[in-house]
Structures are given as C-alpha cells and as structure tokens.
Design a protein around this motif. Structure first.
Motif, PDB file in Angstrom:
ATOM      1  N   LEU A 185     -24.292 -42.264   3.875  1.00 13.83           N
ATOM      2  CA  LEU A 185     -24.185 -40.986   3.165  1.00 13.83           C
ATOM      3  C   LEU A 185     -24.754 -39.882   4.045  1.00 13.83           C
ATOM      4  O   LEU A 185     -25.870 -40.017   4.583  1.00 13.83           O
ATOM      5  CB  LEU A 185     -24.962 -41.070   1.854  1.00 13.83           C
ATOM      6  CG  LEU A 185     -25.088 -39.771   1.044  1.00 13.83           C
ATOM      7  CD1 LEU A 185     -23.717 -39.292   0.578  1.00 13.83           C
ATOM      8  CD2 LEU A 185     -26.027 -39.985  -0.134  1.00 13.83           C
ATOM      9  N   ARG A 187      -8.990 -44.739   8.723  1.00 14.66           N
ATOM     10  CA  ARG A 187      -9.765 -44.545   7.501  1.00 14.66           C
ATOM     11  C   ARG A 187      -8.838 -44.557   6.284  1.00 14.66           C
ATOM     12  O   ARG A 187      -7.660 -44.252   6.387  1.00 14.66           O
ATOM     13  CB  ARG A 187     -10.558 -43.247   7.550  1.00 14.66           C
ATOM     14  CG  ARG A 187      -9.723 -41.970   7.535  1.00 14.66           C
ATOM     15  CD  ARG A 187     -10.623 -40.757   7.756  1.00 14.66           C
ATOM     16  NE  ARG A 187      -9.855 -39.514   7.750  1.00 14.66           N
ATOM     17  CZ  ARG A 187     -10.375 -38.322   8.070  1.00 14.66           C
ATOM     18  NH1 ARG A 187     -11.659 -38.227   8.425  1.00 14.66           N
ATOM     19  NH2 ARG A 187      -9.622 -37.237   8.025  1.00 14.66           N
ATOM     20  N   ALA A 234      -9.130 -43.274   2.246  1.00 18.67           N
ATOM     21  CA  ALA A 234      -9.822 -42.667   1.107  1.00 18.67           C
ATOM     22  C   ALA A 234      -9.236 -43.227  -0.187  1.00 18.67           C
ATOM     23  O   ALA A 234      -8.105 -43.708  -0.202  1.00 18.67           O
ATOM     24  CB  ALA A 234      -9.672 -41.154   1.149  1.00 18.67           C
ATOM     25  N   PRO A 238     -16.539 -33.083   3.383  1.00 18.23           N
ATOM     26  CA  PRO A 238     -16.316 -34.001   2.253  1.00 18.23           C
ATOM     27  C   PRO A 238     -14.990 -34.762   2.351  1.00 18.23           C
ATOM     28  O   PRO A 238     -14.920 -35.926   1.934  1.00 18.23           O
ATOM     29  CB  PRO A 238     -16.334 -33.065   1.046  1.00 18.23           C
ATOM     30  CG  PRO A 238     -17.231 -31.944   1.464  1.00 18.23           C
ATOM     31  CD  PRO A 238     -16.952 -31.751   2.923  1.00 18.23           C
ATOM     32  N   GLU A 239     -13.990 -34.130   2.929  1.00 19.08           N
ATOM     33  CA  GLU A 239     -12.695 -34.797   3.046  1.00 19.08           C
ATOM     34  C   GLU A 239     -12.691 -35.907   4.097  1.00 19.08           C
ATOM     35  O   GLU A 239     -11.692 -36.621   4.242  1.00 19.08           O
ATOM     36  CB  GLU A 239     -11.579 -33.786   3.347  1.00 19.08           C
ATOM     37  CG  GLU A 239     -11.855 -32.836   4.496  1.00 19.08           C
ATOM     38  CD  GLU A 239     -12.418 -31.496   4.028  1.00 19.08           C
ATOM     39  OE1 GLU A 239     -13.297 -31.485   3.134  1.00 19.08           O
ATOM     40  OE2 GLU A 239     -11.989 -30.465   4.586  1.00 19.08           O
ATOM     41  N   THR A 281     -14.727 -38.321   3.793  1.00 16.21           N
ATOM     42  CA  THR A 281     -15.181 -39.460   3.010  1.00 16.21           C
ATOM     43  C   THR A 281     -14.087 -40.513   2.905  1.00 16.21           C
ATOM     44  O   THR A 281     -12.960 -40.216   2.491  1.00 16.21           O
ATOM     45  CB  THR A 281     -15.603 -39.019   1.606  1.00 16.21           C
ATOM     46  OG1 THR A 281     -16.733 -38.155   1.701  1.00 16.21           O
ATOM     47  CG2 THR A 281     -15.954 -40.221   0.731  1.00 16.21           C
ATOM     48  N   GLN A 311     -18.250 -47.784   4.901  1.00 20.01           N
ATOM     49  CA  GLN A 311     -18.092 -46.614   4.043  1.00 20.01           C
ATOM     50  C   GLN A 311     -18.804 -45.407   4.635  1.00 20.01           C
ATOM     51  O   GLN A 311     -19.984 -45.499   5.017  1.00 20.01           O
ATOM     52  CB  GLN A 311     -18.656 -46.894   2.650  1.00 20.01           C
ATOM     53  CG  GLN A 311     -18.620 -45.711   1.701  1.00 20.01           C
ATOM     54  CD  GLN A 311     -17.211 -45.354   1.249  1.00 20.01           C
ATOM     55  OE1 GLN A 311     -16.441 -46.220   0.837  1.00 20.01           O
ATOM     56  NE2 GLN A 311     -16.873 -44.061   1.306  1.00 20.01           N
ATOM     57  N   VAL A 312     -18.088 -44.298   4.684  1.00 19.82           N
ATOM     58  CA  VAL A 312     -18.667 -43.009   5.061  1.00 19.82           C
ATOM     59  C   VAL A 312     -18.483 -42.061   3.881  1.00 19.82           C
ATOM     60  O   VAL A 312     -17.363 -41.859   3.414  1.00 19.82           O
ATOM     61  CB  VAL A 312     -17.994 -42.430   6.321  1.00 19.82           C
ATOM     62  CG1 VAL A 312     -18.475 -41.007   6.575  1.00 19.82           C
ATOM     63  CG2 VAL A 312     -18.280 -43.313   7.527  1.00 19.82           C
ATOM     64  N   THR A 313     -19.585 -41.517   3.412  1.00 17.59           N
ATOM     65  CA  THR A 313     -19.546 -40.579   2.296  1.00 17.59           C
ATOM     66  C   THR A 313     -20.197 -39.270   2.727  1.00 17.59           C
ATOM     67  O   THR A 313     -21.349 -39.270   3.179  1.00 17.59           O
ATOM     68  CB  THR A 313     -20.271 -41.141   1.070  1.00 17.59           C
ATOM     69  OG1 THR A 313     -19.671 -42.395   0.685  1.00 17.59           O
ATOM     70  CG2 THR A 313     -20.188 -40.173  -0.105  1.00 17.59           C
ATOM     71  N   SER A 349     -21.308 -35.794   1.290  1.00 17.61           N
ATOM     72  CA  SER A 349     -21.545 -35.137   0.011  1.00 17.61           C
ATOM     73  C   SER A 349     -22.889 -34.434   0.024  1.00 17.61           C
ATOM     74  O   SER A 349     -23.830 -34.890   0.672  1.00 17.61           O
ATOM     75  CB  SER A 349     -21.507 -36.167  -1.121  1.00 17.61           C
ATOM     76  OG  SER A 349     -21.840 -35.568  -2.357  1.00 17.61           O
TER      77      SER A 349
END
Length: 117
Positions: A11, A38, A40, A87-88, A90, A112-114, A116
C-alpha cells in the motif's frame, strides 16, 4: 521450466514509489524476454513494461516516464521501479517470461499494489 516469484507490492500513497522484484528459478532468464503485466478488478490483464534479452525496454503509454523496468541476469531477476504512483495503478502485478524463439511462457503468482490515500 521457470518459476517466477514477485515481491515488493504493498500500500502506497498517491505520488509514492514502490519497487517490484521478480525472482526466477529453474532456468536462467538470459534467453527470456521479461515483462510486467497488471490486472485491476473487473479489467483485463494488460502489459505494463517489458524488456528484451538485449535489455531494450518498452512501456505502456500510461506508465511512460514513471516506471522503469530492468533486469539482472546474474541474479536471475527483473525489477519494476514505480514512481509518481496514481490510484489507477492499483492492480495485481504479474511477472512474465517469454522464451525467445520457442514462445514458451511463464507467469508468476502476482503481487498486489494498492495506491490510496
């Protein structure tokens, strides 16, 4: 047979940075074009960046100037330095190996890459 294991996801706040790593085992990556993809939620898997056996990089337009792909054949590893994250960005990020000439390809399990606040 090549096994690929990604690491480095997590995160991060918008504008931040992360470095993803892909460790290969079972075979040397020097004969593989390597890439990062990636996916989403609700979207198709897409190419983020790839690097040829000659270390020529190629990037999706959405990440040009922000992401850098590199490889270290001696360490059997590929990296994705991500900066100015949005954010996009993610998604689950996957490492991919494509053997030159044969077309045989392998995928990692993803990380996972978040992004935010």
């Amino acid at each position: 047979q090549v096994q690929l294991v990604e690491s480095g996801g997590g995160l991060v706040h918008p504008g931040g940075s992360l470095r993803l790593s892909c460790q290969a085992s079972g075979s040397g990556i020097s004969v593989y074009n390597m890439g990062w993809y990636r996916q989403a939620p609700g979207k198709q898997r897409e190419l983020v960046a790839r690097i040829t056996i000659g270390s020529t990089p190629n990037y999706a337009d959405s990440v040009k100037g922000r992401f850098t792909i590199s490889r270290d054949n001696a360490k059997n590893s590929v990296y994705l330095q991500m900066s100015s994250l949005k954010p996009e960005d993610t998604a689950v990020y996957y490492c991919h190996a494509l053997r030159v000439f044969s077309g045989t390809n392998y995928w990692g399990q993803g990380t996972q890459v978040t992004v935010s606040s």
